[in-house]
Scaffold this active site. Structure first.
Site, short mmCIF file in Angstrom:
data_model
loop_
_atom_site.label_atom_id
_atom_site.label_comp_id
_atom_site.label_asym_id
_atom_site.label_seq_id
_atom_site.Cartn_x
_atom_site.Cartn_y
_atom_site.Cartn_z
N ASP A 127 0.88 -0.70 -0.29
CA ASP A 127 -0.07 0.39 0.25
C ASP A 127 1.10 1.25 -0.05
OD1 ASP A 127 0.97 -0.47 2.91
OD2 ASP A 127 -1.12 -0.60 3.33
N ASP B 182 7.23 3.79 3.32
CA ASP B 182 6.78 5.14 4.37
C ASP B 182 8.80 5.07 4.59
OD1 ASP B 182 6.22 6.54 6.56
OD2 ASP B 182 6.14 5.15 7.94
N ARG C 268 -10.66 0.70 6.75
CA ARG C 268 -9.52 0.24 5.43
C ARG C 268 -11.00 0.08 4.39
NH1 ARG C 268 -4.45 -2.37 6.74
NH2 ARG C 268 -4.78 -3.60 8.78
P1 IMP Z 1 7.91 0.92 5.86
O1 IMP Z 1 8.15 -0.33 6.40
O2 IMP Z 1 8.15 2.03 7.14
O3 IMP Z 1 8.27 1.35 5.04
O4 IMP Z 1 5.99 0.76 6.62
C1 IMP Z 1 5.08 -0.20 5.12
C2 IMP Z 1 3.94 -0.30 5.99
O5 IMP Z 1 3.41 0.51 7.26
C3 IMP Z 1 2.82 0.03 4.73
O6 IMP Z 1 2.59 -1.31 4.68
C4 IMP Z 1 1.53 0.05 5.58
O7 IMP Z 1 0.76 -0.88 6.40
C5 IMP Z 1 1.89 0.62 7.53
N1 IMP Z 1 1.93 2.12 6.80
C6 IMP Z 1 2.60 3.34 6.89
N2 IMP Z 1 2.39 4.74 6.53
C7 IMP Z 1 1.28 4.48 7.30
C8 IMP Z 1 -0.18 5.88 7.28
O8 IMP Z 1 0.41 6.34 6.76
N3 IMP Z 1 -1.43 4.93 7.76
C9 IMP Z 1 -1.80 4.10 7.43
N4 IMP Z 1 -0.22 2.93 7.58
C10 IMP Z 1 0.33 3.38 6.78
MG MG Z 2 1.37 -3.01 5.35
#
Ligand code: IMP
Ligand code: MG
Length: 185
Positions: A105, A108, A170
């Site tokens: 999705d 981040d 969701r």
């Molecule tokens: P990362 O490992 O920090 O890149 O995190 C990725 C995961 O964090 C995504 O697959 C989302 O499930 C969750 N995530 C990151 N930012 C958001 C947001 O703004 N809303 C909801 N879920 C988020």
């Molecule tokens: Mg996720």
């Protein structure tokens, strides 16, 4: 657009239903061109990617197989816990002669996809690419190349179209910025 859902929990709509459709058709065209004639496994990361992935694959016109994994780095809140836990829904090693396209999705910190890249390399995949609907570049902690990105957004917590806050929101057909009041409670 989507005004029947726009109540006090949301600050504003970040990506409308119309815009999502346009993004998906552009990304699907790129995927169709890139993977033509190749064995393609599309792997969605649950739960966040399930709506995006199901809309995306219906615009992909070349043969593919699909599977899911669970890779969770977020708990019941908006701050990453760091560690990544993986659950496979197919024996991925059996697919390691496929080109794998991992769909998520949102990108981040990059921790989840960085971890998965190594995880999939260890399973024997030689061709690994990523596709995310959203990207929050300001929050990046680890460098990761994502070939297909739907839209770059500001550093705001967003929900809808698969993305949740504490498992809520969701099902929204659009993506909205969550009002800080919701997680300050
Ligand atoms: P990362 O490992 O920090 O890149 O995190 C990725 C995961 O964090 C995504 O697959 C989302 O499930 C969750 N995530 C990151 N930012 C958001 C947001 O703004 N809303 C909801 N879920 C988020
Ligand atoms: Mg996720």
């Amino acid at each position: 657009m989507g005004s029947k859902y726009l109540h006090e929990d949301f600050k504003k709509i970040i990506v409308s239903e119309e815009e999502i459709k346009g993004i998906i058709s552009r990304v699907a065209n790129e995927i169709n061109a890139h993977y033509a004639g190749k064995k393609l496994l599309v792997c969605g990361i649950l739960k966040g990617a399930f709506i995006f992935m199901s809309d995306l694959i219906r615009q992909i016109t070349i043969p593919l197989e699909l599977t899911f994994i669970t890779a969770s780095s977020y708990g019941q809140g908006t701050v990453s816990r760091g560690g990544v836990k993986v659950i496979e829904y197919s024996d991925l090693e059996k697919y390691n002669h496929f080109n794998i396209l991992v769909v998520d999705d949102i990108l981040d910190s990059g921790n989840t996809l960085c971890f998965l890249k190594d995880y999939l390399k260890n399973k024997g995949f030689a061709n690994i690419e990523f596709c995310t609907l959203l990207d929050k570049p300001e929050r990046r902690e680890k460098e990761i190349y994502v070939k297909y990105i739907g839209k770059r957004i500001e550093n705001e917590f967003v929900v809808g179209y698969g993305l949740d806050y504490g498992e809520k929101y969701r099902h929204l057909p659009f993506i909205a910025a969550l009002n800080e009041k919701v997680y300050m409670k």
